[in-house]
Design a protein around this motif. Structure first.
Motif, mmCIF file in Angstrom:
data_model
loop_
_atom_site.group_PDB
_atom_site.id
_atom_site.type_symbol
_atom_site.label_atom_id
_atom_site.label_comp_id
_atom_site.label_asym_id
_atom_site.label_seq_id
_atom_site.Cartn_x
_atom_site.Cartn_y
_atom_site.Cartn_z
ATOM 1 N N VAL A 139 8.611 0.846 -4.715
ATOM 2 C CA VAL A 139 9.260 1.903 -3.928
ATOM 3 C C VAL A 139 8.200 2.892 -3.456
ATOM 4 C CG1 VAL A 139 11.470 1.706 -5.117
ATOM 5 C CG2 VAL A 139 9.734 3.277 -5.995
ATOM 6 N N SER A 140 8.552 3.615 -2.407
ATOM 7 C CA SER A 140 7.617 4.598 -1.860
ATOM 8 C C SER A 140 7.617 5.896 -2.665
ATOM 9 C CB SER A 140 7.964 4.895 -0.399
ATOM 10 O OG SER A 140 9.297 5.380 -0.294
ATOM 11 N N HIS A 141 8.761 6.245 -3.293
ATOM 12 C CA HIS A 141 8.879 7.514 -4.014
ATOM 13 C C HIS A 141 9.615 7.291 -5.340
ATOM 14 C CE1 HIS A 141 8.291 8.669 0.197
ATOM 15 N NE2 HIS A 141 7.688 9.742 -0.293
ATOM 16 N N PRO A 142 8.888 6.864 -6.378
ATOM 17 C CA PRO A 142 9.532 6.579 -7.668
ATOM 18 C C PRO A 142 10.101 7.827 -8.346
ATOM 19 C CG PRO A 142 7.143 6.532 -7.880
ATOM 20 C CD PRO A 142 7.438 6.641 -6.416
ATOM 21 N N GLU A 143 9.664 9.003 -7.932
ATOM 22 C CA GLU A 143 10.151 10.236 -8.576
ATOM 23 C C GLU A 143 11.634 10.471 -8.336
ATOM 24 O OE1 GLU A 143 8.220 11.457 -4.587
ATOM 25 O OE2 GLU A 143 7.873 10.019 -6.225
ATOM 26 N N LYS A 145 0.828 -1.207 0.000
ATOM 27 C CA LYS A 145 0.000 0.000 0.000
ATOM 28 C C LYS A 145 0.868 1.265 0.000
ATOM 29 C CE LYS A 145 -3.805 2.221 2.486
ATOM 30 N NZ LYS A 145 -4.713 2.142 3.667
ATOM 31 N N GLY A 146 0.501 2.209 -0.877
ATOM 32 C CA GLY A 146 1.234 3.466 -0.965
ATOM 33 C C GLY A 146 2.504 3.387 -1.780
ATOM 34 N N HIS A 147 2.814 2.205 -2.339
ATOM 35 C CA HIS A 147 4.015 2.037 -3.146
ATOM 36 C C HIS A 147 3.687 2.055 -4.633
ATOM 37 C CE1 HIS A 147 7.568 0.409 -0.627
ATOM 38 N NE2 HIS A 147 6.870 1.278 0.077
ATOM 39 N N SER A 148 4.733 2.263 -5.423
ATOM 40 C CA SER A 148 4.633 2.161 -6.871
ATOM 41 C C SER A 148 5.516 1.015 -7.344
ATOM 42 C CB SER A 148 5.075 3.464 -7.544
ATOM 43 O OG SER A 148 4.207 4.526 -7.184
ATOM 44 N N LYS A 149 4.962 0.173 -8.223
ATOM 45 C CA LYS A 149 5.719 -0.958 -8.757
ATOM 46 C C LYS A 149 6.546 -0.503 -9.956
ATOM 47 C CE LYS A 149 3.357 -4.246 -10.701
ATOM 48 N NZ LYS A 149 2.548 -5.472 -10.913
ATOM 49 N N ILE A 150 7.833 -0.844 -9.924
ATOM 50 C CA ILE A 150 8.760 -0.439 -10.978
ATOM 51 C C ILE A 150 8.546 -1.290 -12.221
ATOM 52 C CG2 ILE A 150 11.194 -0.298 -11.630
ATOM 53 C CD1 ILE A 150 10.391 1.804 -9.617
ATOM 54 N N ARG A 151 8.569 -0.635 -13.387
ATOM 55 C CA ARG A 151 8.589 -1.361 -14.665
ATOM 56 C C ARG A 151 9.927 -1.094 -15.349
ATOM 57 N NH1 ARG A 151 2.706 -0.693 -17.496
ATOM 58 N NH2 ARG A 151 3.367 1.495 -17.675
ATOM 59 N N TRP A 152 10.435 -2.147 -16.017
ATOM 60 C CA TRP A 152 11.827 -2.145 -16.462
ATOM 61 C C TRP A 152 11.939 -2.161 -17.986
ATOM 62 C CZ3 TRP A 152 15.375 -1.861 -12.486
ATOM 63 C CH2 TRP A 152 14.879 -2.146 -11.207
ATOM 64 N N ASN A 153 13.121 -1.732 -18.464
ATOM 65 C CA ASN A 153 13.418 -1.781 -19.897
ATOM 66 C C ASN A 153 13.367 -3.213 -20.403
ATOM 67 O OD1 ASN A 153 13.920 0.915 -20.679
ATOM 68 N ND2 ASN A 153 15.892 0.869 -19.622
ATOM 69 N N LYS A 154 12.942 -3.379 -21.643
ATOM 70 C CA LYS A 154 12.937 -4.714 -22.247
ATOM 71 C C LYS A 154 14.140 -4.903 -23.166
ATOM 72 C CE LYS A 154 9.949 -3.428 -26.140
ATOM 73 N NZ LYS A 154 8.688 -3.756 -26.868
ATOM 74 N N ASN A 155 14.863 -3.853 -23.449
ATOM 75 C CA ASN A 155 16.018 -3.948 -24.331
ATOM 76 C C ASN A 155 17.300 -3.615 -23.555
ATOM 77 O OD1 ASN A 155 14.374 -4.516 -26.619
ATOM 78 N ND2 ASN A 155 13.868 -2.338 -26.730
ATOM 79 N N ASN A 156 18.264 -3.094 -24.233
ATOM 80 C CA ASN A 156 19.538 -2.707 -23.629
ATOM 81 C C ASN A 156 20.182 -3.923 -22.959
ATOM 82 O OD1 ASN A 156 21.658 -1.133 -22.934
ATOM 83 N ND2 ASN A 156 20.585 0.134 -21.443
ATOM 84 N N ARG A 157 20.480 -3.869 -21.645
ATOM 85 C CA ARG A 157 21.182 -4.959 -20.963
ATOM 86 C C ARG A 157 20.222 -5.939 -20.282
ATOM 87 N NH1 ARG A 157 25.480 -2.432 -17.058
ATOM 88 N NH2 ARG A 157 26.040 -4.623 -16.877
ATOM 89 N N THR A 158 18.940 -5.744 -20.435
ATOM 90 C CA THR A 158 17.960 -6.673 -19.863
ATOM 91 C C THR A 158 17.984 -7.990 -20.628
ATOM 92 O OG1 THR A 158 16.452 -5.009 -18.979
ATOM 93 C CG2 THR A 158 15.479 -7.105 -19.624
#
Length: 281
Positions: free
Chosen positions: A257-261, A149-162
């Motif tokens: 994370v609590s503060h993705p900004e 609750k109150g968090h934001s889920k990170i979404r990641w690059n699909k290219n580059n080094r992933t």
């Protein structure tokens, strides 16, 4: 000619009784032989070898996880609560998990200023083509977390080094790593936080690795780290978490994370990793 029917009936009765007694005796003998053979087989089967270690030597180095605590407590001896005894496989499984966690802990804490330093190097991950693994690199954006609750889920690059290999799948829209092979995995997340140059009223920054279990039908945090902004000095710090977890088939893991900004976009040192180690089951 007169037949003695009474005599014949008696003889037939005795013959019938005799046959019944013979059948009964044969049944008893058969049961005895079967029981003896079964006992011989059972007694000749070696019992699983047992191993005893101090319970403290089985605990992970980084965190006390629920599944570890349950397994360790089940091995504790009533006469000595600090001693854990069980089958060799069960004890060694916990011991190996602790050693992996110790190695990871020592490496990640040898120099906190190292950016993006991981226990497993990229070259090792990419050269081992049979091991399930996933490494997501660079943050794209974030969406509200349904687990924390109150968090934001990170979404990641699909290219580059992933990259992902062998039963580990990157679910891009969900920002998750999808596990298709059960076992013990090293799970790691590294994020670089930068609040410098902003008017910061945030008291703390919280970083979680979350689990959605298809098998158990549950959600929760595998591990978390919270950092006070007052401790960050110039407003720049690295949040690193790493440990070994037992993951089931179809589990999904994610970072929130609590503060993705305060997280830079597409920064190559930010990553989320899952690496299969072993499975004794």
């Amino acid at each position: 000619m007169v037949f003695d029917c009474t005599f014949d009936q008696r003889r037939l009765r005795w013959v019938t009784v005799g046959l019944l007694i013979l059948t009964f005796c044969q049944t008893i003998i058969f049961i005895g032989l079967s029981s003896g053979l079964r006992f011989k087989r059972t007694s000749s089967t070696p019992e699983p070898s047992r191993q005893c270690l101090a319970c403290d030597d089985l605990k992970p180095a980084l965190y006390n996880f629920v599944h570890n605590e349950k397994e360790i407590n089940s091995l504790r001896q009533s006469h000595n609560y600090s001693l854990c005894c069980g089958t060799f496989d069960n004890v060694m499984k916990l011991r190996i998990e602790r050693e992996l966690s110790l190695q990871y802990y020592d490496t990640s804490n040898s120099d906190p200023s190292i950016i993006g330093e991981l226990f497993i190097e990229d070259c090792e991950l990419e050269s081992d083509m049979k091991t399930p693994k996933a490494k997501l690199v660079g943050v794209v954006d974030s969406v509200p977390s349904a687990i924390t609750k109150g968090h934001s889920k990170i979404r990641w690059n699909k290219n580059n080094r992933t990259f992902t290999e062998n039963n580990c799948i990157h679910l891009e829209l969900e920002g998750e790593i999808f596990i298709r092979k059960p076992g013990y995995y090293i799970v790691s997340s590294t994020l670089h936080v930068n609040t410098s140059g902003t008017y910061n009223t945030t008291r703390s920054f919280s970083h979680h690795i979350n689990l959605l279990s298809h098998m158990l039908g549950t959600t929760g945090s595998l591990m978390q780290r919270q950092r006070s902004m007052k401790e960050s000095g110039d407003g720049v710090f690295t949040s690193l978490m790493s440990a070994v977890f037992k993951l089931q088939k179809y589990d999904r893991i994610s970072v929130s994370v609590s503060h993705p900004e305060y997280i830079a976009r597409s920064f190559s040192a930010d990553n989320f990793l899952a690496y299969f180690t072993y499975n004794l089951n």
